[in-house]
Design an enzyme around this catalytic site. Sequence first.
Site, PDB file in Angstrom:
ATOM      1  CE  LYS A  55    -119.982  47.574 -34.833  1.00 32.99           C
ATOM      2  NZ  LYS A  55    -120.352  48.401 -33.662  1.00 32.99           N
ATOM      3  CD  GLN A  99    -122.411  47.331 -30.925  1.00 32.82           C
ATOM      4  OE1 GLN A  99    -121.368  47.114 -31.523  1.00 32.82           O
ATOM      5  NE2 GLN A  99    -123.345  48.136 -31.420  1.00 32.82           N
ATOM      6  CG  ASP A 122    -116.774  53.027 -31.744  1.00 31.83           C
ATOM      7  OD1 ASP A 122    -117.193  52.751 -32.875  1.00 31.83           O
ATOM      8  OD2 ASP A 122    -117.049  52.365 -30.732  1.00 31.83           O
TER       9      ASP A 122
END
Length: 280
Positions: A55, A99, A122
């Site tokens: 990422k 995460q 997110d």
Amino acid sequence: MATLIDGKAIAQKVKEEVALGSQKLVAERGEDARPNMTLVLVGSDAVSKRLVDLKAKDCEAAGITPTVIAMSESTSEEKLLRLIDRLNRDDDVKAILCQLPVPDHISTKRLLAAIAPEKDVDGFSARIDSDDYDVAACTPAAVMRMLRESGVDVAGKHCVVVGRSNIVGKPMAIQLLLNDATVTVCHSKTADLAEHTRRADILIVAVGRPRFITGDMVKEGAVVIDVGMNYIEGRPVGDVDFASVEPKASKITPVPGGVGPMTRAYLLVNALTLAERRAK
Ligand code: NDP
């Protein structure tokens, strides 16, 4: 034989769009407007660490500045929430990602709720009562884009979502509804699951069980989207039994190379959107 929906190729296109958007933002508003993302990793799980590294690399390639904060497995929930609070209040931080999964002694629910919605890259805090999905949950947004890019119009179709998690199943169902699909959501208490899945024009599977959906559970000509990401002997395996489902489907996503790379690409889309909003 089904046509493969190539998540990698579509993700590349999305990443190029974000890189251009980020370039434009910086050209118009200066370096301070550049999108950034703070990625928080708790513990030493190898898959999570690899995902965070990927990422961060994706960010760099798209003109988004990544910062990785790695914390030990034994970090307390209190300490983690204090960090999130500090990041929420730091004006230089435009997007925050934690995460998942986090170690068991930390509540995922409390952690996600602590991230300020205006920094929630997110998109887990996306509103469900509005069609104003400017920062949507990444995986459902990625799936919608994959369907569009493959020429699949969900309007009026019967879409069956297997899984009702807050991060995939539920927001997926909402996005389908917002795009005029007729939606059935199935879960672990659904009686006679195959009865439902066999009626799907578009079947979206997010269960977390390897090769769970088999060919006999799928209608001839259905579009099948496999969100699942399970690891068997270190290799990624989807929730769909590709060998038996592919011959019946009209279009299908592979694992790997399907929803995974697209979800990562949509993180970048959200990071750009958050930075654009901030620059306004
Ligand atoms: P969760 O474990 O949070 O949710 C799983 C869902 O599947 C639950 O709603 C559960 O039902 C349902 N379920 C479990 N067993 C059955 C069953 N036997 N029949 C029908 N439904 C069942 O998982 P997530 O939604 O977070 O993730 C699902 C999968 O997608 C995982 O493999 C995950 O790794 C993957 N994933 C992949 C992403 C990507 O980018 N490719 C992104 C996010 C997730 P109930 O609610 O009743 O318990």
